[in-house]
Design an enzyme around this catalytic site. Sequence first.
Site, PDB file in Angstrom:
ATOM      1  N   PHE A 247       0.895  -1.249   0.030  1.00  0.00           N
ATOM      2  CA  PHE A 247      -0.149  -0.015   0.193  1.00  0.00           C
ATOM      3  C   PHE A 247       0.954   1.401   0.082  1.00  0.00           C
ATOM      4  CE2 PHE A 247      -4.536  -1.492   0.879  1.00  0.00           C
ATOM      5  CZ  PHE A 247      -4.152  -3.101   0.953  1.00  0.00           C
ATOM      6  N   ALA A 248       0.480   1.988  -0.908  1.00  0.00           N
ATOM      7  CA  ALA A 248       1.256   3.380  -0.981  1.00  0.00           C
ATOM      8  C   ALA A 248       0.429   4.559  -0.822  1.00  0.00           C
ATOM      9  CB  ALA A 248       2.231   3.242  -2.241  1.00  0.00           C
TER      10      ALA A 248
ATOM     11  N   TYR B 208       2.928   8.155   1.606  1.00  0.00           N
ATOM     12  CA  TYR B 208       3.658   6.796   1.617  1.00  0.00           C
ATOM     13  C   TYR B 208       4.030   6.418   0.109  1.00  0.00           C
ATOM     14  CZ  TYR B 208       3.997   5.717   6.448  1.00  0.00           C
ATOM     15  OH  TYR B 208       4.067   5.896   7.791  1.00  0.00           O
TER      16      TYR B 208
ATOM     17  N   ASP C 217       4.778  -4.151   4.329  1.00  0.00           N
ATOM     18  CA  ASP C 217       4.736  -2.837   4.412  1.00  0.00           C
ATOM     19  C   ASP C 217       5.530  -2.143   3.208  1.00  0.00           C
ATOM     20  OD1 ASP C 217       3.255  -2.749   6.825  1.00  0.00           O
ATOM     21  OD2 ASP C 217       4.830  -1.636   8.189  1.00  0.00           O
TER      22      ASP C 217
ATOM     23  N   GLU D  87      -2.005  -5.255  13.308  1.00  0.00           N
ATOM     24  CA  GLU D  87      -1.180  -6.130  13.915  1.00  0.00           C
ATOM     25  C   GLU D  87      -1.485  -7.120  15.110  1.00  0.00           C
ATOM     26  OE1 GLU D  87       3.405  -5.196  13.697  1.00  0.00           O
ATOM     27  OE2 GLU D  87       2.745  -4.693  15.978  1.00  0.00           O
TER      28      GLU D  87
HETATM   29  C1  2GW Z   1       0.657   4.976   8.906  1.00  0.00           C
HETATM   30  C2  2GW Z   1       0.970   5.646   9.927  1.00  0.00           C
HETATM   31  C3  2GW Z   1       0.907   6.817  10.360  1.00  0.00           C
HETATM   32  C4  2GW Z   1       0.775   7.822   9.313  1.00  0.00           C
HETATM   33  C5  2GW Z   1       0.543   7.386   7.948  1.00  0.00           C
HETATM   34  C6  2GW Z   1       0.365   5.845   7.518  1.00  0.00           C
HETATM   35  C7  2GW Z   1       0.091   5.452   6.460  1.00  0.00           C
HETATM   36  C8  2GW Z   1       0.521   3.942   6.189  1.00  0.00           C
HETATM   37  C9  2GW Z   1      -0.066   6.160   5.200  1.00  0.00           C
HETATM   38  O1  2GW Z   1      -0.110   7.150   5.263  1.00  0.00           O
HETATM   39  N1  2GW Z   1      -0.051   5.706   4.093  1.00  0.00           N
HETATM   40  C10 2GW Z   1       0.178   4.267   3.896  1.00  0.00           C
HETATM   41  O2  2GW Z   1       0.168   3.601   2.638  1.00  0.00           O
HETATM   42  N2  2GW Z   1       0.376   3.502   4.869  1.00  0.00           N
HETATM   43  C11 2GW Z   1       0.710   1.898   4.607  1.00  0.00           C
HETATM   44  O3  2GW Z   1       0.381   1.270   6.001  1.00  0.00           O
HETATM   45  C12 2GW Z   1       2.003   1.631   4.305  1.00  0.00           C
HETATM   46  O4  2GW Z   1       1.934   0.557   3.484  1.00  0.00           O
HETATM   47  C13 2GW Z   1       2.813   1.407   5.480  1.00  0.00           C
HETATM   48  O5  2GW Z   1       3.775   0.774   5.320  1.00  0.00           O
HETATM   49  C14 2GW Z   1       1.448   0.669   6.276  1.00  0.00           C
HETATM   50  C15 2GW Z   1       1.972   0.665   7.720  1.00  0.00           C
HETATM   51  O6  2GW Z   1       2.154   1.754   8.315  1.00  0.00           O
HETATM   52  P1  2GW Z   1       3.483   2.011   9.047  1.00  0.00           P
HETATM   53  O7  2GW Z   1       4.479   1.545   7.918  1.00  0.00           O
HETATM   54  O8  2GW Z   1       3.952   3.661   8.997  1.00  0.00           O
HETATM   55  O9  2GW Z   1       3.485   1.681  10.245  1.00  0.00           O
HETATM   56  P2  2GW Z   1       4.561   0.683  11.009  1.00  0.00           P
HETATM   57  O10 2GW Z   1       5.764   0.697  10.356  1.00  0.00           O
HETATM   58  O11 2GW Z   1       4.675   1.184  12.302  1.00  0.00           O
HETATM   59  O12 2GW Z   1       3.816  -0.584  10.996  1.00  0.00           O
HETATM   60  C16 2GW Z   1       3.315  -1.533  12.058  1.00  0.00           C
HETATM   61  O13 2GW Z   1       2.231  -1.021  12.603  1.00  0.00           O
HETATM   62  C17 2GW Z   1       1.226  -0.991  12.056  1.00  0.00           C
HETATM   63  C18 2GW Z   1      -0.100  -1.186  12.794  1.00  0.00           C
HETATM   64  O14 2GW Z   1       0.172   0.095  13.554  1.00  0.00           O
HETATM   65  C19 2GW Z   1       0.957  -2.207  10.974  1.00  0.00           C
HETATM   66  O15 2GW Z   1       0.428  -3.384  11.538  1.00  0.00           O
HETATM   67  C20 2GW Z   1       2.162  -2.554  10.030  1.00  0.00           C
HETATM   68  O16 2GW Z   1       1.886  -3.693   9.294  1.00  0.00           O
HETATM   69  C21 2GW Z   1       3.331  -2.789  10.805  1.00  0.00           C
HETATM   70  O17 2GW Z   1       4.185  -3.251  10.303  1.00  0.00           O
HETATM   71 MN    MN Z   2       6.062   0.171   8.212  1.00  0.00          MN
END
Ligand code: 2GW
Ligand code: MN
Length: 299
Positions: free
Chosen positions: A65-66, A70, A157, A249
Amino acid sequence: SPDNVNVIKLKRMVYPKSETLKPPRTNVLSVSPWLAPIVWEGNFNIDILNELFRQENVRIGLTVFAIKKYIRFLKTFIETAEKFFMVGYPVNYYIFTDLVGNVTNFNMTVGPRKQLIFLEVPSYERWEDVTMRRMQMIRDFTKQRFASEVDYLVCLDVDMIFQDHVGVEILSDVFGTLHPAFFVKGRDKFTYERRPESQAYIPEDEGDFYYAGGYFGGKVEEVYKLTNHCHHAMLTDKANNIEAIWHDESYLNNYFLYYKKPTKILSPEYLWNERDGTAFYLRKIRFIALHKNMDEVRT
Ligand code: 2GW
Ligand code: MN
């Protein structure tokens, strides 16, 4: 004879014999109590696995997802996937984005039997919804098109880069990945959802591993069951005005504990984070989180 037309002989292969009393990895757990392999460098032979999976003509779908800002992670994600992810296999990159209009000038070419497929999806205002709703969106496309186009799905991610081999050794009916921040910790340190009111609840005296939300997959039918379950659990919580502490998660961890234990488990080689440092038993860091300008990206 017509009775065994579906049996194909493996090609002749010469490799060292497995030593029953000399396991290749001695300082890491290589199998779960329900006999799911835990994948670490050293405990598999990629040539044998390639021979087995090539016979199946396996097709792989990678979902990523983008959404909103992102989108900026997408280019290096795909570029590094081209170097390290399922090299030599047909791969459909399913890119879920709210910015399909903008990606027409996303100048990227991918190799033979690789395809970039952009899927337009809504963008949610709350970031918690952006991450949680991935379950629903993967589920929806699973029935619509993934089932006819690929055999396995790998759901990742996007704020990540590949920097070493990720191949068919990860594939199995349903697989999860040990979260890099928790695999050496006790259950009491796991950030499972602890409120009994939530569908994601896990009490302190239960739990196998703490799995990462950013890396799971399996056969298309299994990913359908997983994402459908997690989405419904989230909706039930929403109706009860509760949201699990770590969103998708937390629901994923509940599913892997109580509904379907993974048939294969990936070591943190497959999902690492610089802030977790390094370790002597980590022979490869295959896929690593990017944490540059996180605060800016998240606002
Ligand atoms: C997410 C958090 C805060 C602000 C924006 C976003 C966001 C995420 C966004 O604006 N646009 C988007 O495409 N995403 C997608 O969601 C993107 O693919 C990203 O890699 C994914 C998860 O968000 P991320 O990578 O910022 O969160 P992490 O690295 O803390 O991920 C862990 O925790 C998440 C739950 O809070 C999920 O379970 C994730 O799979 C975990 O790796
Ligand atoms: Mn992530």
